[in-house]
Motif scaffolding. Sequence first.
Motif, PDB file in Angstrom:
ATOM      1  N   GLU A  91      -6.124   9.192 -16.412  1.00 20.61           N
ATOM      2  CA  GLU A  91      -6.217   9.132 -15.150  1.00 20.61           C
ATOM      3  C   GLU A  91      -7.311   7.915 -14.837  1.00 20.61           C
ATOM      4  O   GLU A  91      -7.005   7.480 -13.941  1.00 20.61           O
ATOM      5  N   HIS A  92      -8.461   8.069 -15.687  1.00 19.16           N
ATOM      6  CA  HIS A  92      -9.431   7.075 -15.399  1.00 19.16           C
ATOM      7  C   HIS A  92      -9.146   5.720 -15.650  1.00 19.16           C
ATOM      8  O   HIS A  92      -9.587   4.884 -14.863  1.00 19.16           O
ATOM      9  N   ARG A  93      -8.282   5.843 -16.630  1.00 12.08           N
ATOM     10  CA  ARG A  93      -7.839   4.083 -16.757  1.00 12.08           C
ATOM     11  C   ARG A  93      -6.852   3.599 -15.957  1.00 12.08           C
ATOM     12  O   ARG A  93      -6.908   2.520 -15.387  1.00 12.08           O
ATOM     13  N   TYR A  94      -5.724   4.492 -15.480  1.00 17.60           N
ATOM     14  CA  TYR A  94      -4.650   3.858 -14.935  1.00 17.60           C
ATOM     15  C   TYR A  94      -4.580   4.169 -13.410  1.00 17.60           C
ATOM     16  O   TYR A  94      -3.820   3.699 -12.480  1.00 17.60           O
ATOM     17  N   LEU A  95      -5.065   5.517 -13.007  1.00 14.83           N
ATOM     18  CA  LEU A  95      -5.332   5.855 -11.604  1.00 14.83           C
ATOM     19  C   LEU A  95      -6.675   5.371 -10.853  1.00 14.83           C
ATOM     20  O   LEU A  95      -6.423   4.768  -9.740  1.00 14.83           O
ATOM     21  N   TYR A  96      -7.577   5.722 -11.698  1.00 10.75           N
ATOM     22  CA  TYR A  96      -8.852   5.226 -10.926  1.00 10.75           C
ATOM     23  C   TYR A  96      -9.254   3.592 -11.388  1.00 10.75           C
ATOM     24  O   TYR A  96     -10.347   3.000 -10.799  1.00 10.75           O
ATOM     25  N   LEU A  97      -8.530   2.985 -12.182  1.00  6.81           N
ATOM     26  CA  LEU A  97      -8.724   1.702 -12.747  1.00  6.81           C
ATOM     27  C   LEU A  97      -9.872   1.354 -13.162  1.00  6.81           C
ATOM     28  O   LEU A  97     -10.483   0.165 -12.853  1.00  6.81           O
ATOM     29  N   GLN A  98     -10.376   2.170 -14.067  1.00 12.35           N
ATOM     30  CA  GLN A  98     -11.753   1.976 -14.646  1.00 12.35           C
ATOM     31  C   GLN A  98     -11.714   1.277 -16.197  1.00 12.35           C
ATOM     32  O   GLN A  98     -10.712   1.285 -16.612  1.00 12.35           O
ATOM     33  N   SER A  99     -12.921   0.565 -16.117  1.00 11.37           N
ATOM     34  CA  SER A  99     -12.913   0.010 -17.548  1.00 11.37           C
ATOM     35  C   SER A  99     -13.274   0.842 -18.620  1.00 11.37           C
ATOM     36  O   SER A  99     -13.768   1.933 -18.417  1.00 11.37           O
ATOM     37  N   TRP A 100     -12.907   0.432 -19.682  1.00  6.80           N
ATOM     38  CA  TRP A 100     -13.301   1.222 -20.948  1.00  6.80           C
ATOM     39  C   TRP A 100     -14.679   1.665 -20.750  1.00  6.80           C
ATOM     40  O   TRP A 100     -15.040   2.786 -21.557  1.00  6.80           O
ATOM     41  N   ILE A 119       0.865  -1.252   0.073  1.00  8.38           N
ATOM     42  CA  ILE A 119      -0.033   0.039  -0.020  1.00  8.38           C
ATOM     43  C   ILE A 119       0.822   1.371   0.092  1.00  8.38           C
ATOM     44  O   ILE A 119       0.857   2.221  -0.553  1.00  8.38           O
ATOM     45  N   ASP A 120       2.036   1.190   0.907  1.00  6.99           N
ATOM     46  CA  ASP A 120       2.796   2.282   0.785  1.00  6.99           C
ATOM     47  C   ASP A 120       3.490   2.539  -0.701  1.00  6.99           C
ATOM     48  O   ASP A 120       3.802   3.724  -1.110  1.00  6.99           O
ATOM     49  N   GLU A 121       3.757   1.354  -1.134  1.00  7.77           N
ATOM     50  CA  GLU A 121       4.666   1.342  -2.644  1.00  7.77           C
ATOM     51  C   GLU A 121       3.494   1.958  -3.715  1.00  7.77           C
ATOM     52  O   GLU A 121       3.715   2.792  -4.605  1.00  7.77           O
ATOM     53  N   LEU A 122       2.224   1.587  -3.320  1.00 14.22           N
ATOM     54  CA  LEU A 122       1.085   1.922  -4.290  1.00 14.22           C
ATOM     55  C   LEU A 122       0.833   3.472  -4.080  1.00 14.22           C
ATOM     56  O   LEU A 122       0.758   4.100  -5.141  1.00 14.22           O
ATOM     57  N   VAL A 123       0.848   4.032  -3.148  1.00 15.17           N
ATOM     58  CA  VAL A 123       0.669   5.413  -3.071  1.00 15.17           C
ATOM     59  C   VAL A 123       1.775   6.103  -3.566  1.00 15.17           C
ATOM     60  O   VAL A 123       1.450   7.244  -4.210  1.00 15.17           O
ATOM     61  N   THR A 124       3.280   5.757  -3.468  1.00 13.78           N
ATOM     62  CA  THR A 124       4.187   6.600  -3.949  1.00 13.78           C
ATOM     63  C   THR A 124       4.021   6.496  -5.595  1.00 13.78           C
ATOM     64  O   THR A 124       4.275   7.414  -6.112  1.00 13.78           O
ATOM     65  N   LYS A 125       3.632   5.217  -5.875  1.00 17.67           N
ATOM     66  CA  LYS A 125       3.596   4.957  -7.577  1.00 17.67           C
ATOM     67  C   LYS A 125       2.598   5.816  -8.075  1.00 17.67           C
ATOM     68  O   LYS A 125       2.513   6.397  -9.095  1.00 17.67           O
ATOM     69  N   ARG A 126       1.417   6.195  -7.334  1.00 18.51           N
ATOM     70  CA  ARG A 126       0.208   6.621  -8.003  1.00 18.51           C
ATOM     71  C   ARG A 126       0.673   8.205  -7.945  1.00 18.51           C
ATOM     72  O   ARG A 126       0.321   8.803  -9.065  1.00 18.51           O
ATOM     73  N   LEU A 127       1.552   8.741  -7.053  1.00 17.75           N
ATOM     74  CA  LEU A 127       1.984   9.984  -7.029  1.00 17.75           C
ATOM     75  C   LEU A 127       2.626  10.258  -8.242  1.00 17.75           C
ATOM     76  O   LEU A 127       2.728  11.405  -8.910  1.00 17.75           O
ATOM     77  N   GLU A 128       3.615   9.502  -8.309  1.00 17.44           N
ATOM     78  CA  GLU A 128       4.644   9.445  -9.471  1.00 17.44           C
ATOM     79  C   GLU A 128       3.866   9.389 -10.930  1.00 17.44           C
ATOM     80  O   GLU A 128       4.136  10.119 -11.603  1.00 17.44           O
ATOM     81  N   ILE A 129       3.068   8.413 -11.041  1.00  9.89           N
ATOM     82  CA  ILE A 129       2.171   8.424 -12.265  1.00  9.89           C
ATOM     83  C   ILE A 129       1.177   9.652 -12.434  1.00  9.89           C
ATOM     84  O   ILE A 129       1.130   9.855 -13.762  1.00  9.89           O
ATOM     85  N   GLU A 130       0.859  10.084 -11.665  1.00  8.41           N
ATOM     86  CA  GLU A 130      -0.034  11.263 -11.565  1.00  8.41           C
ATOM     87  C   GLU A 130       0.833  12.446 -12.252  1.00  8.41           C
ATOM     88  O   GLU A 130       0.405  13.232 -13.021  1.00  8.41           O
TER      89      GLU A 130
END
Length: 136
Positions: free
Chosen positions: A97-106, A70-81
Amino acid sequence: MTAREYLEQVQVIDKQINQKLKKAQMLRQSLYGRGINYEQSGVHTNSAGSGIEAVLVKIADYESEADTLIDELVTKRLEIEKAIATVPDEKGRTVLEHRYLYLQSWEEISVEMGYSKPHLYRLHREALQKIKYDSK
């Protein structure tokens, strides 16, 4: 590493977290009905007590591993943002953002943005070509 692979790191880490938590939950469920035997002469621990201890330790291990992820995920999300913010087109940024940060389907993105899937794919492809990221 391609832009898509770079952006998919969030999804990979998210899946790893869910797997760890699911394993912990399954072990927790396996403990139901074990451990304490209430008899006439008082409360006794089940002979499987040492097995229960091992399961509890494994549950704690899975949860600890999930916390680290989870710590790694938070760091990676900020980097990708930050990387997504380098895309000059607002629509392209929104798709990423919707596809890769919010993990939404097409389908979800299509409904939310009001675009057809082929149009989203085009915006996505163009945004991937324009994003700037550290490909380490």
